[in-house]
Design a protein around this motif. Structure first.
Motif, PDB file in Angstrom:
ATOM      1  N   VAL A  45      38.140  39.503  37.834  1.00  0.00           N
ATOM      2  CA  VAL A  45      38.744  38.884  39.018  1.00  0.00           C
ATOM      3  C   VAL A  45      38.819  37.368  38.829  1.00  0.00           C
ATOM      4  O   VAL A  45      39.846  36.733  39.097  1.00  0.00           O
ATOM      5  N   TRP A  70      44.782  31.863  46.872  1.00  0.00           N
ATOM      6  CA  TRP A  70      44.081  31.292  48.019  1.00  0.00           C
ATOM      7  C   TRP A  70      42.840  32.076  48.407  1.00  0.00           C
ATOM      8  O   TRP A  70      42.062  31.624  49.227  1.00  0.00           O
ATOM      9  N   SER A  71      42.661  33.259  47.847  1.00  0.00           N
ATOM     10  CA  SER A  71      41.496  34.028  48.291  1.00  0.00           C
ATOM     11  C   SER A  71      40.215  33.480  47.682  1.00  0.00           C
ATOM     12  O   SER A  71      39.132  33.698  48.202  1.00  0.00           O
ATOM     13  N   ALA A  72      40.327  32.769  46.566  1.00  0.00           N
ATOM     14  CA  ALA A  72      39.126  32.181  45.973  1.00  0.00           C
ATOM     15  C   ALA A  72      39.528  30.893  45.277  1.00  0.00           C
ATOM     16  O   ALA A  72      40.396  30.910  44.407  1.00  0.00           O
ATOM     17  N   ASN A 104      38.356  33.648  50.940  1.00  0.00           N
ATOM     18  CA  ASN A 104      38.412  34.913  51.643  1.00  0.00           C
ATOM     19  C   ASN A 104      37.376  35.861  51.063  1.00  0.00           C
ATOM     20  O   ASN A 104      37.601  36.483  50.024  1.00  0.00           O
ATOM     21  N   LEU A 164      38.525  39.586  50.682  1.00  0.00           N
ATOM     22  CA  LEU A 164      39.399  39.912  49.549  1.00  0.00           C
ATOM     23  C   LEU A 164      38.637  39.824  48.233  1.00  0.00           C
ATOM     24  O   LEU A 164      38.852  40.659  47.347  1.00  0.00           O
ATOM     25  N   VAL A 165      37.785  38.811  48.099  1.00  0.00           N
ATOM     26  CA  VAL A 165      37.003  38.709  46.863  1.00  0.00           C
ATOM     27  C   VAL A 165      36.176  39.971  46.676  1.00  0.00           C
ATOM     28  O   VAL A 165      36.119  40.552  45.589  1.00  0.00           O
ATOM     29  N   PHE A 213      38.602  42.887  45.832  1.00  0.00           N
ATOM     30  CA  PHE A 213      39.079  42.822  44.448  1.00  0.00           C
ATOM     31  C   PHE A 213      37.998  43.252  43.475  1.00  0.00           C
ATOM     32  O   PHE A 213      38.231  44.026  42.555  1.00  0.00           O
TER      33      PHE A 213
END
Lengths: 314, 681
Positions: A78, A94-96, B541, B544-545, B548
């Motif tokens: 990821v 944008w999620s991380a 987020n 989501l992390v 995923f």
């Protein structure tokens, strides 16, 4: 839609390229040492063979030991998928942000260090204990580098940082310091010479290899693949921040993407060559010299951040 | 009653009544505890009652955060002043944290208390301690505040010395009571200065009307840092904490470490952000410095300890440091005209207050479970508990990962917010702050990395590997109540980590009341991300992390089990060809910390290693010992006690004077006083 495609391609690309990169480094090192070396595709064959083999599990290994390879692989994958390789504007960027990516790598290390202690052998403990010592300096150094980049780009989002760098920010002292620090951290994080030797099995010098000593079969394959992904991640990070040329900007068409892919391949090849040259020309240092090495990286990162705090343009 | 005008403006609300009723009910439970402590019914009655009361009070406080402030004056305490009570957003946030933490501790106590050999020394004080903390949060005048504060300290002191037969506990109680008295003294002086500005009005409203100025304000800040900081565990006033917190029964340790330190944080926020008026530009500097130093020293000390509960107590000092870094940033931003950034920093601090309350209580419960199961707190006697205690080992793993600030858990979310606040600070105009903030940021990053090392060590030594003693080999999973309490807290850690946006939104009324601005609403952001400043700047987020990572792991597992070999063979460990050594040959707590001890602890902590190697042929065993010191003891408290002893020794001669010398003494004192009087006027 295009962004989803870019993100999906990227996820598969990093997974597909990671063993090749390691093969390239090994091949280049072999040539530099005047050996013929194995084919650049050898890491794929190794992985395939490990996957076919049975797992030999230590008698008192717990469930954690069996789960950790998947966690380590997933967290690293990821993280690697969120670093722009050939195009910016990844849809899930944008999620991380970069801090979260650093922390994801930290999570992988946390669990791997725990796995090293699970079987209860002295080598596992030795590897874990040295790994956390190294990371206790490498991680803050990495955060300082993130600070420097974020202060220049006014963002911790990696896609935004890459776009800003692509647009050009000029030569800056702080960025030069951050680059040197990042290279040092990358060497330590990936367990390369002079901090650790990925191909050693000499007890006194092992760190990463000692932690994963008890792993075999598919578990070992996942851990090896995660290590290869991590090397790719750090090379991509250096490439997208400090040599962003060729990176396809948001909304680029097929030619732009193709250019991005070609330039990314070129950057990786050059990176692999540089890693090989560096590793061949330097000797591994004693474990207790590593803190000095990483302390220097931390100080460089801090210096870069301080310069940016004091003056916005340096 | 000069203050009636202020109070009359605040209506009484249902939540305030519930909070007040909770205090009364808890005090009644304390009485019940005295009456029934020796009966078998006492434990379920007291802990069950406390569970219900704190749960109701906590949930009611949650609804009070967004409600308007409520107030009440009771005809208690000092005549003409009375006891002022107030429930505003800030006290509601802390009431919720404290009562929900208290509820978890009560639930845990239902099972854990069964093993207590002297319940009459715990049962009466446990609800009284909870009542004291609730009273501090409701108090709205200096007298009630100090009275409740002292009540809280005394109740917790009684719990610290509950097991007075165990070595070291009485000394821990002595050090604690001394430091607590010192802290109360500092707070008393702070309130005195605050009241002086308002012409002697002891109600907080009167103080707000006439905040102190100039040097007085600076003095109030210093006294608040000493008073609240000594209770919270700021370095160098932390020395009592690693002694006292582990000495108490484990559910009380959780309350003291996870919850009572938050009351101290509340006291600091109340005095500095609320009562002292607008901050000066430099107020952030001492707070930031204290926070950064506490974070690093706390976690380094935690890495050197061999006692599970002591590791956790030192880790509390680290987390308090992080909270104070957030508060210091908020002060700096707020004083220099950046209310939006101040709101971010203050939110981060309050978020970490909640997070630390949940994860530290969880970890202390886990340490208590290990203590129940094995009878020891020494890491070097544990090992392999993951096989024997399946539930405890899972929730402890969650707790350790959360406190090591790993995504997607809650510790990372609040730490991420603090980092975002640090990244906003180049805009600060003052040079002192410009140089200070990045240095503190580096200290924070160092502390976070060391915390991960510390909790790898704690979990790896205690739960993984092979059992190092027969006690550990025969450990049993703990009772259902204890497990339920730990599971509930682990759920809070996961929930707050995956959905930080809702927590941030819930904190905003308190933040807005203190710095005049709130963070942008997070609950409505797409995909439940959090965006503290602007989308181009940063976003995170957790959900989501997590999704995923979980998805990738499942994908890998699926692919491997579909296409690769699934065969497993159990065999002896490989260990480079040296298997089957004694379990004592595993890495121990001290050996795991050796690299870090050598790198970080040589100077300040004077970490030393000693090897005693007998001559060849001698039958004595070789010995290795590692030692380290707490610099606060070495440089501050031991010299201080030595000085006190010295002065006492000298003053002792005054007791053996002749009558002539005594008369001379009296005469010269009289002359001196008259001289002073003459010169004064």
């Amino acid at each position: 839609m295009a962004q989803i495609l870019v993100q999906g391609t990227q996820m598969l690309l990093v997974l597909a390229l990671a063993p090749l990169l390691t093969g390239l480094v090994r091949q280049a090192k072999a040539r530099l040492q005047r050996r013929r070396g194995a084919s650049v595709f050898q890491p794929y064959r190794d992985l395939a063979r490990l996957l076919r083999k049975e797992v030999v599990l230590a008698e008192n290994a717990s469930w954690l030991f069996r789960v950790v390879p998947y966690l380590v692989f997933a967290a690293t994958w990821v993280a690697a998928a969120l670093v722009p390789t050939f195009a910016t504007g990844l849809i899930f960027s944008w999620s991380a942000d970069l801090i979260a990516i650093t922390a994801l790598i930290g999570s992988a290390r946390f669990f791997l260090a725990l796995a090293g202690m699970d079987v209860g052998t002295s080598f596992g403990g030795l590897g874990s204990s040295r790994e956390v010592m190294i990371s206790s300096l490498a991680e803050p150094a990495m955060i300082m580098i993130v600070f420097s980049l974020a202060l220049v780009a006014h963002s911790t989002q990696l896609s935004t940082i890459a776009s800003v760098m692509l647009a050009g920010v000029g030569l800056r002292v702080s960025l030069a310091l951050a680059l040197v620090a990042l290279l040092m951290v990358a060497v330590a994080e990936n367990g390369r010479i002079p901090v650790d030797n990925p191909s050693t099995h000499l007890e006194l010098t092992m760190v990463h290899e000692a932690m994963v000593l008890e792993y075999s079969g598919r578990h070992l394959a996942l851990i090896e693949l995660a290590a290869q992904l991590k090397l790719l991640l750090f090379l991509s990070l250096v490439a997208c921040v400090f040599v962003p040329w060729g990176l396809a900007p948001v909304g680029a068409g097929v030619p732009g993407m193709a250019l991005g892919l070609v330039s990314y391949g070129g950057k990786l090849a050059v990176g692999a060559l540089l890693v090989a040259v560096f590793e061949t020309s330097i000797a591994k240092m004693r474990v207790f010299r590593v803190p000095d090495f990483l302390g220097a990286a931390l100080m460089l990162g801090l210096l870069g951040t301080l310069l940016l705090f004091v003056s916005g343009i340096l | 009653m000069p203050d009636a005008a202020f109070v009359a403006q605040l209506p009484v609300s249902g939540q305030l009544f519930i909070a007040l009723a909770a205090v009364v009910a808890l005090l009644a439970l304390a009485g019940l505890g005295v009456a029934t402590a020796r009966r078998p019914l006492g434990r379920p009655l007291v802990y069950g009652g406390a569970l219900v009361v704190t749960l109701v009070a906590g949930l009611s406080a949650l609804t009070a955060i967004a409600a308007p402030a409520a107030g009440l004056v009771l005809p208690l305490g000092i005549p003409w002043i009375g006891a002022h009570l107030r429930l505003d957003a800030l006290s509601a946030v802390f009431l919720a944290v404290i009562n929900l933490g208290g509820a978890a501790a009560s639930l845990y106590g239902l099972g854990y208390g069964r093993h207590d050999h002297a319940p009459e020394r715990v049962l009466p004080f446990f609800p009284a301690f909870l009542a004291g903390m609730n009273m501090v949060l409701l108090a709205d005048d200096a007298y009630s505040f100090l009275l409740s504060w002292e009540f809280m300290s005394l109740a917790s002191w009684a719990l610290v010395v509950a097991h007075d037969k165990e070595a070291g506990n009485v000394r821990a109680g002595l050090v604690y009571i001394l430091m607590a008295s010192f802290g109360t003294l500092a707070l008393m002086l702070a309130f005195g200065l605050l009241a002086a500005g308002s012409g002697g009005g002891y109600a907080f409203d009167a103080m707000r009307e006439a905040p102190p100025v100039g040097a007085f304000a600076a003095l109030v800040l210093a006294l608040a840092m000493l008073g609240a900081g000594s209770k919270a565990g700021l370095v160098p006033l932390h020395v009592w904490l690693p002694l006292a917190h582990p000495a108490a029964p484990s559910h009380v340790s959780a309350l003291m470490s996870g919850v009572m330190t938050k009351v101290a944080v509340y006291g600091f926020i109340r005095i500095v952000f609320d009562l002292s008026g607008p901050p000066d530009w430099w107020w952030g500097i001492p707070v930031l410095a204290a926070g950064g130093v506490a974070a690093v020293i706390g976690v380094l000390q935690a890495l050197l300890q061999g006692d599970t509960k002591r590791v956790l107590a030192y880790s509390t000092i680290e987390n308090i440091g992080l909270i104070f870094v957030g508060l210091g940033l908020a002060l700096a931003f707020s004083a220099n005209g950046f209310p939006a950034a101040a709101a971010l920093a203050l939110t981060a601090a309050l978020f970490h207050v909640l997070n630390h309350a949940a994860m530290k209580s969880l970890l202390f419960f886990g340490a208590g479970a290990v203590l129940t199961a094995t009878g020891t707190r020494q890491m070097d006697e544990l090992g392999g508990l993951i096989h024997r205690m399946p539930t405890t080992s899972v929730v402890m793993l969650i707790g350790c990962a959360a406190i090591s600030a790993l995504p997607p858990l809650n510790g990372f979310a609040s730490e991420w917010l603090v980092f975002q606040a640090v990244l906003l600070s180049p805009e600060l105009p003052a040079w002192g702050l410009k140089l200070m903030v990045p240095a503190v940021g580096a200290l924070m990053a160092l502390a976070a990395a060391l915390a991960a090392a510390c909790f790898v060590r704690l979990y790896g030594i205690a739960f993984l590997g092979r059992p190092r003693s027969p006690k550990a080999a025969e450990a049993r999973e703990v009772d259902g109540f204890s497990r339920a309490a730990m599971i509930a807290l682990a759920a809070v850690c996961v929930g707050a980590g995956l959905l930080p946006g809702f927590v941030i939104d819930a904190l905003q009324p308190a933040v807005g009341g203190l710095v005049g601005q709130t963070m942008p609403a997070q609950g409505s952001v797409a995909w439940l991300s959090i965006i503290p400043v602007a989308e181009s700047r940063s976003s995170y987020n957790g959900l989501l992390v997590f999704a995923f990572t979980a998805l990738s792991a499942l994908l890998a597992a699926f692919a491997i089990h579909r296409f690769a070999s699934g065969a497993v063979r159990r065999a002896p460990p490989w260990d480079c060809g040296f298997p089957n050594a004694s379990p004592l040959a595993q890495y121990s707590a001290a050996s795991f910390a050796q690299p870090i001890r050598r790198v970080f602890a040589r100077g300040l902590f004077a970490a030393r290693e000693k090897v005693e190697m007998p001559p060849p042929g001698a039958l004595t065993p070789a010995r290795f010992s590692a030692s380290a010191r707490d610099p606060a003891w070495a440089f501050l408290f031991l010299p201080l006690t030595a000085a006190v002893d010295y002065v006492a020794e000298r003053a002792n001669t005054l007791q053996y004077l002749t009558i002539r010398q005594y008369l001379g003494l009296v005469f010269s004192a009289l002359v001196l006083l008259l001289l002073v009087l003459a010169l004064w006027t």
